[in-house]
Scaffold this motif. Structure first.
Motif, PDB file in Angstrom:
ATOM      1  N   ASP A 152       0.830  -1.207   0.000  1.00 22.00           N
ATOM      2  CA  ASP A 152       0.000   0.000   0.000  1.00 22.00           C
ATOM      3  C   ASP A 152       0.865   1.257   0.000  1.00 22.00           C
ATOM      4  OD1 ASP A 152      -2.393  -1.218  -0.167  1.00 22.00           O
ATOM      5  OD2 ASP A 152      -2.869  -1.146   1.961  1.00 22.00           O
ATOM      6  N   GLU A 155       2.114   1.650  -3.447  1.00 22.40           N
ATOM      7  CA  GLU A 155       1.071   2.012  -4.402  1.00 22.40           C
ATOM      8  C   GLU A 155       0.729   3.491  -4.273  1.00 22.40           C
ATOM      9  OE1 GLU A 155      -2.284  -0.529  -4.112  1.00 22.40           O
ATOM     10  OE2 GLU A 155      -3.358   0.503  -5.703  1.00 22.40           O
ATOM     11  N   GLU A 156       0.717   3.984  -3.037  1.00 22.86           N
ATOM     12  CA  GLU A 156       0.344   5.379  -2.839  1.00 22.86           C
ATOM     13  C   GLU A 156       1.428   6.326  -3.345  1.00 22.86           C
ATOM     14  OE1 GLU A 156      -0.302   6.627   1.213  1.00 22.86           O
ATOM     15  OE2 GLU A 156      -2.155   7.592   0.576  1.00 22.86           O
ATOM     16  N   GLY A 159       2.814   4.444  -7.351  1.00 17.26           N
ATOM     17  CA  GLY A 159       1.796   4.224  -8.368  1.00 17.26           C
ATOM     18  C   GLY A 159       1.634   2.783  -8.774  1.00 17.26           C
ATOM     19  N   ALA A 160       2.463   1.896  -8.260  1.00 18.30           N
ATOM     20  CA  ALA A 160       2.297   0.486  -8.574  1.00 18.30           C
ATOM     21  C   ALA A 160       2.749  -0.328  -7.379  1.00 18.30           C
ATOM     22  CB  ALA A 160       3.106   0.098  -9.809  1.00 18.30           C
TER      23      ALA A 160
ATOM     24  N   PHE B  47      -5.626   4.385  -5.016  1.00 16.41           N
ATOM     25  CA  PHE B  47      -4.802   5.552  -4.712  1.00 16.41           C
ATOM     26  C   PHE B  47      -4.712   6.447  -5.953  1.00 16.41           C
ATOM     27  CE2 PHE B  47      -3.109   2.407  -1.678  1.00 16.41           C
ATOM     28  CZ  PHE B  47      -3.433   3.096  -0.531  1.00 16.41           C
ATOM     29  N   GLU B  48      -4.599   7.745  -5.713  1.00 13.27           N
ATOM     30  CA  GLU B  48      -4.683   8.679  -6.837  1.00 13.27           C
ATOM     31  C   GLU B  48      -3.515   8.537  -7.816  1.00 13.27           C
ATOM     32  OE1 GLU B  48      -2.866  12.424  -4.286  1.00 13.27           O
ATOM     33  OE2 GLU B  48      -5.030  12.146  -4.491  1.00 13.27           O
ATOM     34  N   ARG B  49      -2.387   8.001  -7.342  1.00 17.70           N
ATOM     35  CA  ARG B  49      -1.259   7.846  -8.252  1.00 17.70           C
ATOM     36  C   ARG B  49      -1.259   6.495  -8.952  1.00 17.70           C
ATOM     37  NH1 ARG B  49       4.025  10.218  -5.104  1.00 17.70           N
ATOM     38  NH2 ARG B  49       3.264  12.328  -4.828  1.00 17.70           N
ATOM     39  N   PHE B  50      -2.204   5.637  -8.635  1.00 14.73           N
ATOM     40  CA  PHE B  50      -2.198   4.290  -9.197  1.00 14.73           C
ATOM     41  C   PHE B  50      -2.254   4.352 -10.719  1.00 14.73           C
ATOM     42  CE2 PHE B  50      -4.582   0.576 -10.746  1.00 14.73           C
ATOM     43  CZ  PHE B  50      -3.682  -0.395 -10.403  1.00 14.73           C
ATOM     44  N   ARG B  51      -1.381   3.606 -11.352  1.00 17.26           N
ATOM     45  CA  ARG B  51      -1.289   3.640 -12.802  1.00 17.26           C
ATOM     46  C   ARG B  51      -2.163   2.539 -13.397  1.00 17.26           C
ATOM     47  NH1 ARG B  51       4.606   4.710 -11.816  1.00 17.26           N
ATOM     48  NH2 ARG B  51       5.055   2.534 -12.158  1.00 17.26           N
ATOM     49  N   GLN B 112       2.703   0.164 -18.218  1.00 18.37           N
ATOM     50  CA  GLN B 112       2.378   1.096 -17.126  1.00 18.37           C
ATOM     51  C   GLN B 112       3.627   1.631 -16.440  1.00 18.37           C
ATOM     52  OE1 GLN B 112       0.359  -1.705 -17.443  1.00 18.37           O
ATOM     53  NE2 GLN B 112      -1.720  -1.148 -16.971  1.00 18.37           N
TER      54      GLN B 112
END
Lengths: 378, 158
Positions: A152, A155-156, A159-160, B47-51, B112
Protein backbone atom coordinates in the motif's frame (compact mmCIF):
# COMPACT_ATOMS: atom_id res chain seq x y z
CA UNK A 1 23.64 -32.53 -21.37
CA UNK A 2 24.92 -35.87 -20.16
CA UNK A 3 22.88 -38.94 -20.81
CA UNK A 4 21.66 -41.27 -18.14
CA UNK A 5 23.78 -44.05 -16.78
CA UNK A 6 20.90 -46.39 -16.19
CA UNK A 7 22.82 -49.46 -15.12
CA UNK A 8 21.30 -51.39 -12.26
CA UNK A 9 23.59 -52.08 -9.35
CA UNK A 10 23.18 -54.65 -6.64
CA UNK A 11 23.28 -53.30 -3.10
CA UNK A 12 24.88 -55.06 -0.17
CA UNK A 13 21.59 -56.48 0.97
CA UNK A 14 20.99 -57.99 -2.45
CA UNK A 15 18.37 -55.50 -3.66
CA UNK A 16 18.59 -54.14 -7.17
CA UNK A 17 19.20 -50.43 -7.15
CA UNK A 18 18.66 -48.24 -10.19
CA UNK A 19 19.18 -44.57 -10.78
CA UNK A 20 16.50 -42.73 -12.64
CA UNK A 21 15.65 -39.29 -13.87
CA UNK A 22 12.81 -37.14 -12.71
CA UNK A 23 11.79 -33.69 -13.86
CA UNK A 24 11.00 -31.15 -11.18
CA UNK A 25 9.25 -28.32 -12.98
CA UNK A 26 9.06 -26.32 -15.19
CA UNK A 27 5.56 -25.97 -13.74
CA UNK A 28 6.12 -26.98 -10.15
CA UNK A 29 5.06 -24.85 -7.21
CA UNK A 30 8.26 -25.54 -5.27
CA UNK A 31 10.54 -24.23 -8.02
CA UNK A 32 9.10 -20.71 -7.56
CA UNK A 33 8.68 -20.04 -11.25
CA UNK A 34 9.37 -21.73 -14.52
CA UNK A 35 12.59 -23.50 -13.63
CA UNK A 36 13.17 -27.10 -14.64
CA UNK A 37 15.36 -29.23 -12.43
CA UNK A 38 16.63 -32.51 -13.84
CA UNK A 39 17.08 -34.76 -10.85
CA UNK A 40 19.07 -37.95 -10.94
CA UNK A 41 17.72 -40.01 -8.11
CA UNK A 42 18.58 -43.27 -6.46
CA UNK A 43 15.51 -44.22 -4.50
CA UNK A 44 14.79 -40.91 -2.88
CA UNK A 45 18.41 -39.83 -2.52
CA UNK A 46 19.49 -37.12 -4.90
CA UNK A 47 22.58 -37.93 -6.96
CA UNK A 48 22.62 -34.91 -9.21
CA UNK A 49 20.65 -31.71 -9.78
CA UNK A 50 20.83 -30.00 -13.14
CA UNK A 51 18.94 -26.75 -13.47
CA UNK A 52 17.63 -26.21 -16.98
CA UNK A 53 17.00 -22.57 -17.76
CA UNK A 54 15.42 -20.77 -20.66
CA UNK A 55 11.71 -21.02 -19.98
CA UNK A 56 11.28 -17.34 -19.15
CA UNK A 57 14.05 -15.82 -21.22
CA UNK A 58 13.00 -12.40 -22.54
CA UNK A 59 16.40 -11.11 -23.70
CA UNK A 60 16.19 -8.07 -21.45
CA UNK A 61 19.91 -7.31 -21.87
CA UNK A 62 19.46 -7.21 -25.63
CA UNK A 63 16.32 -5.10 -25.34
CA UNK A 64 18.30 -2.56 -23.33
CA UNK A 65 20.56 -1.96 -26.33
CA UNK A 66 17.68 -0.47 -28.30
CA UNK A 67 16.23 1.58 -25.45
CA UNK A 68 17.25 4.92 -24.05
CA UNK A 69 18.70 5.16 -20.55
CA UNK A 70 15.38 6.27 -19.08
CA UNK A 71 13.62 3.33 -20.69
CA UNK A 72 16.07 0.71 -19.41
CA UNK A 73 14.96 1.36 -15.84
CA UNK A 74 11.50 -0.09 -16.22
CA UNK A 75 12.90 -3.30 -17.73
CA UNK A 76 14.84 -4.04 -14.55
CA UNK A 77 11.52 -4.23 -12.69
CA UNK A 78 11.04 -7.47 -14.53
CA UNK A 79 14.27 -9.09 -13.38
CA UNK A 80 14.02 -9.72 -9.68
CA UNK A 81 10.46 -8.49 -9.34
CA UNK A 82 10.54 -8.74 -5.54
CA UNK A 83 13.35 -6.18 -5.28
CA UNK A 84 12.31 -4.10 -8.26
CA UNK A 85 12.95 -0.79 -6.53
CA UNK A 86 16.56 -1.73 -5.74
CA UNK A 87 17.13 -2.89 -9.32
CA UNK A 88 15.85 0.44 -10.63
CA UNK A 89 18.13 2.21 -8.20
CA UNK A 90 21.14 0.29 -9.52
CA UNK A 91 20.55 1.41 -13.10
CA UNK A 92 19.90 5.00 -12.05
CA UNK A 93 23.05 5.08 -9.90
CA UNK A 94 25.09 3.67 -12.78
CA UNK A 95 23.79 6.31 -15.21
CA UNK A 96 24.24 9.08 -12.62
CA UNK A 97 27.81 7.99 -11.93
CA UNK A 98 28.57 8.01 -15.62
CA UNK A 99 27.12 11.49 -16.02
CA UNK A 100 28.83 12.60 -12.79
CA UNK A 101 25.48 13.83 -11.62
CA UNK A 102 24.99 14.54 -7.92
CA UNK A 103 21.42 13.84 -6.83
CA UNK A 104 19.88 15.75 -3.89
CA UNK A 105 20.16 14.33 -0.37
CA UNK A 106 16.39 13.99 -0.27
CA UNK A 107 16.46 11.59 -3.20
CA UNK A 108 19.19 9.50 -1.58
CA UNK A 109 17.28 9.14 1.68
CA UNK A 110 13.98 8.30 0.00
CA UNK A 111 15.69 5.75 -2.20
CA UNK A 112 17.24 4.06 0.80
CA UNK A 113 13.97 3.97 2.75
CA UNK A 114 12.11 2.49 -0.20
CA UNK A 115 14.93 0.04 -0.80
CA UNK A 116 14.77 -1.26 2.76
CA UNK A 117 10.98 -1.46 2.57
CA UNK A 118 11.44 -3.54 -0.57
CA UNK A 119 13.82 -5.82 1.30
CA UNK A 120 11.29 -6.34 4.09
CA UNK A 121 8.51 -6.98 1.57
CA UNK A 122 10.68 -9.51 -0.23
CA UNK A 123 11.68 -11.27 2.97
CA UNK A 124 8.12 -11.44 4.30
CA UNK A 125 7.01 -13.05 1.05
CA UNK A 126 9.96 -15.42 1.25
CA UNK A 127 9.07 -16.29 4.85
CA UNK A 128 5.49 -17.07 3.92
CA UNK A 129 6.44 -19.16 0.92
CA UNK A 130 9.14 -21.01 2.85
CA UNK A 131 6.54 -22.05 5.39
CA UNK A 132 4.29 -23.24 2.62
CA UNK A 133 7.11 -25.20 0.99
CA UNK A 134 7.84 -27.13 4.17
CA UNK A 135 4.17 -27.70 4.88
CA UNK A 136 3.00 -24.84 7.11
CA UNK A 137 0.33 -23.02 5.13
CA UNK A 138 -0.52 -20.48 7.84
CA UNK A 139 2.74 -18.58 7.48
CA UNK A 140 1.84 -17.87 3.88
CA UNK A 141 -1.17 -15.79 4.92
CA UNK A 142 0.64 -14.03 7.75
CA UNK A 143 3.52 -13.10 5.48
CA UNK A 144 1.21 -11.69 2.87
CA UNK A 145 -0.79 -9.79 5.49
CA UNK A 146 2.25 -7.78 6.56
CA UNK A 147 3.54 -7.39 3.02
CA UNK A 148 0.21 -5.82 2.09
CA UNK A 149 0.98 -2.76 4.22
CA UNK A 150 4.24 -2.18 2.34
CA UNK A 151 2.49 -2.70 -0.96
CA UNK A 152 0.00 0.00 0.00
CA UNK A 153 2.87 2.38 0.79
CA UNK A 154 4.38 1.69 -2.62
CA UNK A 155 1.07 2.01 -4.40
CA UNK A 156 0.34 5.38 -2.84
CA UNK A 157 3.77 6.87 -3.51
CA UNK A 158 5.05 5.08 -6.60
CA UNK A 159 1.80 4.22 -8.37
CA UNK A 160 2.30 0.49 -8.57
CA UNK A 161 2.57 -2.37 -6.16
CA UNK A 162 5.27 -4.51 -7.72
CA UNK A 163 6.80 -2.91 -10.82
CA UNK A 164 7.29 0.51 -9.31
CA UNK A 165 9.56 2.28 -11.82
CA UNK A 166 9.80 5.18 -9.38
CA UNK A 167 13.47 5.96 -9.94
CA UNK A 168 14.58 7.88 -12.96
CA UNK A 169 18.15 8.90 -13.81
CA UNK A 170 18.52 12.12 -11.84
CA UNK A 171 16.10 11.45 -9.03
CA UNK A 172 12.55 10.26 -8.53
CA UNK A 173 9.59 10.44 -10.84
CA UNK A 174 7.43 12.29 -8.31
CA UNK A 175 7.91 13.57 -4.80
CA UNK A 176 6.78 11.27 -2.00
CA UNK A 177 3.10 11.27 -1.18
CA UNK A 178 2.12 13.38 1.87
CA UNK A 179 0.95 10.23 3.64
CA UNK A 180 4.21 8.38 3.07
CA UNK A 181 5.96 9.26 6.34
CA UNK A 182 2.81 8.61 8.37
CA UNK A 183 2.27 5.22 6.79
CA UNK A 184 5.87 4.11 7.25
CA UNK A 185 5.73 5.20 10.90
CA UNK A 186 2.59 3.13 11.35
CA UNK A 187 4.23 0.16 9.70
CA UNK A 188 7.39 0.02 11.83
CA UNK A 189 5.72 -0.66 15.22
CA UNK A 190 3.17 -2.91 13.54
CA UNK A 191 5.86 -5.07 12.02
CA UNK A 192 7.96 -5.01 15.20
CA UNK A 193 4.99 -6.58 16.99
CA UNK A 194 4.51 -9.17 14.26
CA UNK A 195 8.09 -10.41 13.92
CA UNK A 196 8.11 -12.19 17.32
CA UNK A 197 4.92 -13.84 16.14
CA UNK A 198 6.85 -15.20 13.16
CA UNK A 199 9.30 -16.77 15.58
CA UNK A 200 6.59 -18.33 17.71
CA UNK A 201 4.77 -19.69 14.69
CA UNK A 202 7.60 -21.06 12.58
CA UNK A 203 11.11 -20.61 13.99
CA UNK A 204 10.54 -22.67 17.11
CA UNK A 205 8.34 -25.22 15.37
CA UNK A 206 9.84 -28.67 15.77
CA UNK A 207 8.79 -29.88 12.31
CA UNK A 208 10.27 -26.82 10.66
CA UNK A 209 13.52 -27.19 12.56
CA UNK A 210 13.85 -30.83 11.63
CA UNK A 211 13.24 -29.96 7.99
CA UNK A 212 15.85 -27.20 7.83
CA UNK A 213 18.61 -27.84 10.41
CA UNK A 214 21.61 -29.50 8.83
CA UNK A 215 19.95 -29.48 5.40
CA UNK A 216 21.77 -28.04 2.41
CA UNK A 217 24.97 -27.13 4.22
CA UNK A 218 27.15 -24.65 2.36
CA UNK A 219 30.66 -24.04 3.62
CA UNK A 220 32.30 -20.64 3.55
CA UNK A 221 34.85 -21.77 0.97
CA UNK A 222 32.14 -23.01 -1.36
CA UNK A 223 30.13 -19.84 -0.90
CA UNK A 224 33.11 -17.83 -2.10
CA UNK A 225 33.98 -20.28 -4.87
CA UNK A 226 30.49 -20.28 -6.33
CA UNK A 227 30.20 -16.50 -6.12
CA UNK A 228 27.27 -16.65 -3.72
CA UNK A 229 26.07 -13.38 -2.30
CA UNK A 230 23.38 -12.04 -0.06
CA UNK A 231 21.88 -13.96 2.84
CA UNK A 232 22.98 -17.28 1.32
CA UNK A 233 26.65 -16.36 1.58
CA UNK A 234 26.26 -14.53 4.89
CA UNK A 235 24.68 -17.60 6.47
CA UNK A 236 27.94 -19.41 5.71
CA UNK A 237 30.01 -16.74 7.39
CA UNK A 238 31.12 -14.93 4.24
CA UNK A 239 30.88 -11.22 4.91
CA UNK A 240 29.79 -9.68 1.63
CA UNK A 241 27.15 -7.01 2.27
CA UNK A 242 27.44 -4.42 -0.50
CA UNK A 243 25.64 -1.95 1.77
CA UNK A 244 28.60 -2.17 4.18
CA UNK A 245 31.52 -2.42 1.78
CA UNK A 246 30.37 -0.09 -0.99
CA UNK A 247 27.64 2.08 0.53
CA UNK A 248 25.40 3.80 -1.97
CA UNK A 249 22.65 6.41 -1.57
CA UNK A 250 22.19 7.25 2.12
CA UNK A 251 23.50 3.95 3.48
CA UNK A 252 26.79 5.50 4.60
CA UNK A 253 24.86 7.64 7.11
CA UNK A 254 23.06 4.85 8.95
CA UNK A 255 24.24 2.41 11.57
CA UNK A 256 23.45 -1.22 11.04
CA UNK A 257 25.19 -4.52 11.55
CA UNK A 258 25.81 -7.08 8.89
CA UNK A 259 24.10 -10.31 9.90
CA UNK A 260 26.42 -13.27 9.80
CA UNK A 261 25.95 -16.90 10.69
CA UNK A 262 28.37 -19.76 10.56
CA UNK A 263 26.24 -22.89 10.27
CA UNK A 264 25.56 -22.53 6.55
CA UNK A 265 22.50 -24.77 6.58
CA UNK A 266 18.94 -23.88 5.61
CA UNK A 267 18.09 -22.84 9.15
CA UNK A 268 21.04 -20.44 9.25
CA UNK A 269 19.83 -18.82 6.03
CA UNK A 270 16.41 -18.52 7.65
CA UNK A 271 17.84 -16.86 10.76
CA UNK A 272 19.89 -14.42 8.69
CA UNK A 273 16.85 -13.23 6.76
CA UNK A 274 14.73 -12.83 9.88
CA UNK A 275 17.51 -10.80 11.50
CA UNK A 276 17.88 -8.73 8.33
CA UNK A 277 14.26 -7.65 8.63
CA UNK A 278 15.01 -6.27 12.10
CA UNK A 279 18.04 -4.44 10.73
CA UNK A 280 16.03 -3.00 7.84
CA UNK A 281 13.48 -1.67 10.31
CA UNK A 282 16.32 0.02 12.20
CA UNK A 283 17.65 1.61 9.01
CA UNK A 284 14.22 2.95 8.08
CA UNK A 285 13.67 4.28 11.59
CA UNK A 286 16.95 6.20 11.49
CA UNK A 287 16.05 7.87 8.21
CA UNK A 288 12.29 8.40 8.26
CA UNK A 289 12.38 11.41 10.62
CA UNK A 290 15.27 13.07 8.83
CA UNK A 291 14.19 13.28 5.22
CA UNK A 292 15.92 16.48 4.07
CA UNK A 293 13.99 19.11 2.16
CA UNK A 294 14.79 19.74 -1.44
CA UNK A 295 13.94 18.76 -4.95
CA UNK A 296 12.96 15.26 -5.85
CA UNK A 297 15.07 15.29 -9.00
CA UNK A 298 17.73 17.20 -10.85
CA UNK A 299 17.08 18.14 -14.42
CA UNK A 300 18.73 15.96 -17.02
CA UNK A 301 18.68 16.27 -20.78
CA UNK A 302 15.62 14.77 -22.41
CA UNK A 303 18.03 12.56 -24.37
CA UNK A 304 20.70 11.21 -22.04
CA UNK A 305 24.01 10.46 -23.72
CA UNK A 306 26.58 8.71 -21.57
CA UNK A 307 30.27 9.46 -22.17
CA UNK A 308 32.35 6.85 -23.90
CA UNK A 309 33.48 4.09 -21.60
CA UNK A 310 32.20 1.35 -19.34
CA UNK A 311 30.44 1.81 -16.02
CA UNK A 312 29.61 -0.58 -13.22
CA UNK A 313 27.42 -0.19 -10.18
CA UNK A 314 26.47 -2.81 -7.67
CA UNK A 315 23.78 -2.78 -5.03
CA UNK A 316 22.52 -5.22 -2.44
CA UNK A 317 19.08 -6.53 -3.35
CA UNK A 318 17.07 -8.80 -1.11
CA UNK A 319 18.83 -11.75 -2.74
CA UNK A 320 22.39 -10.52 -2.92
CA UNK A 321 24.69 -8.52 -5.10
CA UNK A 322 23.05 -7.06 -8.18
CA UNK A 323 25.39 -5.42 -10.66
CA UNK A 324 24.74 -3.27 -13.70
CA UNK A 325 27.49 -3.03 -16.30
CA UNK A 326 26.96 -0.54 -19.12
CA UNK A 327 29.29 -0.06 -22.08
CA UNK A 328 28.64 3.20 -23.83
CA UNK A 329 29.96 4.47 -27.13
CA UNK A 330 28.62 7.94 -26.52
CA UNK A 331 25.26 7.53 -28.20
CA UNK A 332 21.80 7.69 -26.67
CA UNK A 333 21.58 3.90 -26.43
CA UNK A 334 23.99 1.67 -24.54
CA UNK A 335 26.30 -0.48 -26.63
CA UNK A 336 25.99 -3.40 -24.24
CA UNK A 337 24.29 -3.93 -20.89
CA UNK A 338 25.07 -6.79 -18.56
CA UNK A 339 23.23 -7.53 -15.35
CA UNK A 340 24.98 -9.52 -12.66
CA UNK A 341 22.08 -11.18 -10.92
CA UNK A 342 22.42 -12.78 -7.51
CA UNK A 343 20.02 -15.59 -8.36
CA UNK A 344 22.19 -17.22 -11.01
CA UNK A 345 25.23 -17.66 -8.76
CA UNK A 346 23.07 -18.78 -5.90
CA UNK A 347 21.36 -21.36 -8.09
CA UNK A 348 24.67 -22.70 -9.40
CA UNK A 349 25.57 -24.04 -5.96
CA UNK A 350 22.31 -25.97 -5.68
CA UNK A 351 23.82 -29.16 -7.13
CA UNK A 352 26.67 -28.91 -4.69
CA UNK A 353 24.57 -28.67 -1.55
CA UNK A 354 21.57 -30.79 -2.51
CA UNK A 355 23.41 -33.99 -3.47
CA UNK A 356 22.99 -36.66 -0.85
CA UNK A 357 19.77 -35.26 0.50
CA UNK A 358 16.20 -36.32 -0.13
CA UNK A 359 13.73 -34.68 -2.50
CA UNK A 360 12.04 -33.03 0.48
CA UNK A 361 15.37 -31.55 1.52
CA UNK A 362 15.80 -30.15 -1.96
CA UNK A 363 12.52 -28.27 -1.61
CA UNK A 364 13.64 -26.76 1.70
CA UNK A 365 17.04 -25.88 0.24
CA UNK A 366 15.51 -24.24 -2.82
CA UNK A 367 13.18 -22.23 -0.62
CA UNK A 368 15.98 -20.91 1.60
CA UNK A 369 18.24 -20.08 -1.34
CA UNK A 370 15.30 -17.87 -2.33
CA UNK A 371 15.61 -17.80 -6.09
CA UNK A 372 13.47 -15.68 -8.35
CA UNK A 373 13.53 -17.27 -11.77
CA UNK A 374 13.04 -14.16 -13.97
CA UNK A 375 16.19 -12.84 -12.31
CA UNK A 376 18.19 -15.95 -13.26
CA UNK A 377 16.79 -16.23 -16.74
CA UNK A 378 16.89 -12.72 -18.06
CA UNK B 1 17.31 -35.41 25.60
CA UNK B 2 15.39 -38.52 26.24
CA UNK B 3 12.76 -40.00 24.00
CA UNK B 4 9.78 -38.73 25.96
CA UNK B 5 11.19 -35.31 26.72
CA UNK B 6 11.74 -34.94 22.98
CA UNK B 7 8.07 -35.64 22.37
CA UNK B 8 6.97 -33.20 25.09
CA UNK B 9 9.26 -30.53 23.69
CA UNK B 10 7.92 -31.10 20.18
CA UNK B 11 4.31 -30.87 21.27
CA UNK B 12 5.17 -27.74 23.24
CA UNK B 13 6.51 -25.96 20.17
CA UNK B 14 3.45 -26.95 18.17
CA UNK B 15 1.17 -25.55 20.89
CA UNK B 16 3.16 -22.28 20.90
CA UNK B 17 2.44 -21.91 17.22
CA UNK B 18 -1.19 -22.89 17.67
CA UNK B 19 -1.58 -20.18 20.31
CA UNK B 20 -0.73 -17.61 17.62
CA UNK B 21 -3.21 -19.01 15.13
CA UNK B 22 -5.79 -19.51 17.87
CA UNK B 23 -5.58 -15.85 18.81
CA UNK B 24 -6.43 -14.86 15.27
CA UNK B 25 -9.10 -17.53 15.03
CA UNK B 26 -10.93 -16.15 18.05
CA UNK B 27 -10.49 -12.52 16.96
CA UNK B 28 -11.23 -13.21 13.32
CA UNK B 29 -13.42 -10.17 12.80
CA UNK B 30 -11.11 -7.67 14.47
CA UNK B 31 -8.00 -8.30 12.45
CA UNK B 32 -9.63 -9.11 9.13
CA UNK B 33 -7.85 -7.49 6.23
CA UNK B 34 -9.57 -9.38 3.44
CA UNK B 35 -11.31 -7.16 0.93
CA UNK B 36 -14.64 -8.45 -0.32
CA UNK B 37 -13.57 -7.46 -3.77
CA UNK B 38 -16.37 -7.82 -6.30
CA UNK B 39 -18.94 -6.78 -3.69
CA UNK B 40 -17.10 -3.64 -2.58
CA UNK B 41 -16.81 -2.07 -6.03
CA UNK B 42 -18.87 0.95 -4.99
CA UNK B 43 -16.67 1.84 -2.04
CA UNK B 44 -13.33 0.65 -3.42
CA UNK B 45 -11.10 3.63 -4.08
CA UNK B 46 -7.70 3.28 -5.63
CA UNK B 47 -4.80 5.55 -4.71
CA UNK B 48 -4.68 8.68 -6.84
CA UNK B 49 -1.26 7.85 -8.25
CA UNK B 50 -2.20 4.29 -9.20
CA UNK B 51 -1.29 3.64 -12.80
CA UNK B 52 -4.26 1.94 -14.44
CA UNK B 53 -4.41 3.17 -18.00
CA UNK B 54 -3.53 6.33 -19.91
CA UNK B 55 -6.45 8.66 -20.62
CA UNK B 56 -6.74 12.09 -22.18
CA UNK B 57 -9.04 14.38 -20.19
CA UNK B 58 -11.44 16.54 -22.21
CA UNK B 59 -13.28 19.59 -20.89
CA UNK B 60 -16.94 20.47 -21.47
CA UNK B 61 -16.18 22.10 -24.84
CA UNK B 62 -14.68 18.82 -26.08
CA UNK B 63 -11.21 20.29 -25.95
CA UNK B 64 -8.00 18.61 -24.83
CA UNK B 65 -4.53 20.00 -24.34
CA UNK B 66 -2.53 17.67 -26.61
CA UNK B 67 -0.47 19.66 -29.09
CA UNK B 68 0.88 16.64 -30.91
CA UNK B 69 4.48 17.21 -29.86
CA UNK B 70 5.04 13.41 -29.82
CA UNK B 71 7.17 13.49 -26.67
CA UNK B 72 5.08 10.69 -25.17
CA UNK B 73 5.54 8.64 -28.33
CA UNK B 74 9.31 9.03 -28.04
CA UNK B 75 9.36 8.30 -24.31
CA UNK B 76 7.38 5.08 -24.60
CA UNK B 77 9.67 2.03 -24.43
CA UNK B 78 7.31 -0.38 -26.18
CA UNK B 79 5.69 1.69 -28.88
CA UNK B 80 2.30 1.75 -27.18
CA UNK B 81 1.59 5.30 -28.29
CA UNK B 82 1.13 6.26 -31.90
CA UNK B 83 0.19 9.78 -32.91
CA UNK B 84 -1.26 10.63 -36.29
CA UNK B 85 -0.97 14.35 -36.85
CA UNK B 86 -1.20 16.94 -39.56
CA UNK B 87 -0.54 20.62 -40.01
CA UNK B 88 -3.78 22.60 -40.10
CA UNK B 89 -4.26 26.31 -40.69
CA UNK B 90 -5.00 28.21 -37.53
CA UNK B 91 -8.05 30.43 -38.27
CA UNK B 92 -6.80 33.26 -36.03
CA UNK B 93 -3.22 33.64 -37.18
CA UNK B 94 -3.50 32.02 -40.59
CA UNK B 95 -0.35 30.03 -39.93
CA UNK B 96 -0.03 26.27 -40.23
CA UNK B 97 0.03 24.56 -36.84
CA UNK B 98 0.60 20.99 -35.75
CA UNK B 99 -2.57 19.26 -34.58
CA UNK B 100 -3.37 15.67 -33.73
CA UNK B 101 -5.73 13.63 -35.80
CA UNK B 102 -5.63 10.49 -33.67
CA UNK B 103 -3.79 9.73 -30.42
CA UNK B 104 -3.73 5.94 -30.57
CA UNK B 105 -2.93 4.06 -27.37
CA UNK B 106 -2.16 0.35 -27.65
CA UNK B 107 -3.07 -0.68 -24.14
CA UNK B 108 -2.19 -4.30 -24.83
CA UNK B 109 1.48 -3.36 -25.22
CA UNK B 110 1.62 -0.91 -22.31
CA UNK B 111 3.70 -1.81 -19.24
CA UNK B 112 2.38 1.10 -17.13
CA UNK B 113 5.86 2.49 -16.62
CA UNK B 114 4.61 6.08 -16.49
CA UNK B 115 7.27 7.60 -18.73
CA UNK B 116 4.75 9.10 -21.20
CA UNK B 117 2.79 10.97 -18.53
CA UNK B 118 6.08 12.13 -17.04
CA UNK B 119 7.25 13.38 -20.43
CA UNK B 120 4.09 15.26 -21.41
CA UNK B 121 4.81 19.02 -21.28
CA UNK B 122 1.16 20.14 -21.35
CA UNK B 123 -0.39 17.54 -19.01
CA UNK B 124 -2.59 16.31 -21.83
CA UNK B 125 -2.51 12.69 -20.74
CA UNK B 126 -2.85 11.31 -17.25
CA UNK B 127 -3.38 8.04 -15.44
CA UNK B 128 -6.84 6.66 -14.77
CA UNK B 129 -7.28 4.40 -11.77
CA UNK B 130 -9.48 1.70 -13.27
CA UNK B 131 -7.95 -1.76 -13.24
CA UNK B 132 -10.62 -4.06 -14.62
CA UNK B 133 -9.23 -4.23 -18.11
CA UNK B 134 -10.01 -7.77 -19.27
CA UNK B 135 -11.64 -7.95 -22.67
CA UNK B 136 -12.57 -10.83 -24.92
CA UNK B 137 -10.83 -9.46 -27.99
CA UNK B 138 -7.45 -7.77 -27.95
CA UNK B 139 -8.47 -5.29 -30.65
CA UNK B 140 -10.58 -3.63 -27.95
CA UNK B 141 -7.35 -2.74 -26.18
CA UNK B 142 -6.37 -0.33 -28.94
CA UNK B 143 -7.92 2.95 -27.92
CA UNK B 144 -8.11 6.34 -29.55
CA UNK B 145 -7.68 8.78 -26.71
CA UNK B 146 -8.92 12.01 -28.31
CA UNK B 147 -12.68 12.10 -28.69
CA UNK B 148 -14.23 12.56 -32.16
CA UNK B 149 -14.45 16.21 -33.16
CA UNK B 150 -12.24 17.39 -30.31
CA UNK B 151 -9.61 20.05 -30.74
CA UNK B 152 -6.74 21.48 -28.78
CA UNK B 153 -7.58 24.03 -26.12
CA UNK B 154 -6.72 27.60 -27.04
CA UNK B 155 -3.57 28.84 -25.41
CA UNK B 156 -1.85 25.49 -25.10
CA UNK B 157 1.43 25.86 -26.89
CA UNK B 158 3.94 23.26 -27.86
Amino acid sequence: METATLEPTITKKGFKSEEYFINMGPQHPATHGVLRLLLTIDGEVIKKVEPDLGYIHRSIEKMCESNSYQQIVHLTDRLDYLSSHINNEAVCLCVENALELEVPERVKVIRTILGELTRIASHTLWWGVLGMDVGALTSYFYGFRDREMINDIFEETCGARLTMNYNIPGGLMEDIHPNFVKRVKEFIPHFRSKLPEYDRLLTGNIIFQKRTKGVGVLTKEDAINFGASGPVARASGHSCDVRKYHPYSALDKVNFTEILDTAGDSFARYRVRIAEMWESLDIIEQLIDNIPDGDHKVATNAVIKLPKGDFYQKVETARGEFGVYIISTGTKNPYRVKFRSPGLSNLSLLNHIAVGGKIGDLVATMATIDIVVPDIDR
Amino acid sequence: MGYFSNIYHGIGTLLTGMRVTGKYFLNARKGAITQQYPDNRDTLKMFERFRGEVVMPHDENNEHSCTGCQKCELACPNGSIEIIWDRVIDPETGKKKKAIDQHIYHFGMCTQCGLCVDACPSDAIKWAQNFENSVYDRTQLTRILNKPGSKVRAGVEE
